[in-house]
Design a protein around this motif. Structure first.
Motif: not given
Length: 165
Positions: A13-15, A80-83, A140-141
């Motif tokens: 998970e990134i954010f 949730r934003v993952f890889e 997202f970067a």
């Protein structure tokens, strides 16, 4: 027979944030009065002008459809934003299916749009909550999803937002 489905691994998970599908407008009594005047006025006009009961019924059907579609607009979603994916509650959007993201961000509006590669102008819109655009840009970067700066809010979306539909 055995199940040969392979589970999709979204990665780390990134954010994350919580979001509505669309802004839950608080409509005042004036909005309700105007809505009813337009609805009943249109139906009455249809009946008086040509006795068209089908058109009058259409006015009421459109109003009922509008309220049915917007009955659950205040549901809060966990995004949730993952890889390798964006997960909205239990819905998984693989990052490889997205061409990028773009914002509609101004006073009174903060929407993040996830643009799909296939499907023409298909997108998924989410409220940004209390987050600023830079929160999403930095996240997202990390997964190499580009910002689509040439995208803009459509005229229909602008009117929907202005009329609090």
């Amino acid at each position: 027979m055995t199940d040969t489905k392979i589970a999709f691994d979204p990665g780390e998970e990134i954010f994350a944030w919580e979001a509505y599908d669309y802004h839950p407008h608080r409509r005042g009594w004036l909005w309700m009065v105007l809505f009813c005047l337009v609805l009943f006025g249109g139906a009455l006009w249809a009946l008086i002008s040509e006795g068209d009961w089908v058109m009058a019924l259409t006015f009421f059907s459109i109003a009922a459809l509008y309220f049915w579609v917007h009955r659950s607009g205040e549901d809060l979603h966990r995004v949730r934003v993952f890889e390798r994916a964006v997960v909205i509650d239990q819905e998984i959007l693989a990052l490889e299916s997205l061409s990028g993201y773009w914002f509609v961000y101004d006073e009174g509006v903060s929407v993040l749009n996830l643009q799909f590669k296939k499907g023409g102008d298909r997108r998924r819109s989410l409220q940004m909550g209390k987050n600023e655009p830079n929160y999403f840009r930095s996240g997202f970067a990390q997964v190499d999803l580009p910002e689509l700066e040439d995208k803009h809010e459509s005229l229909v979306d602008l009117w929907i937002r202005a009329l609090k539909l």
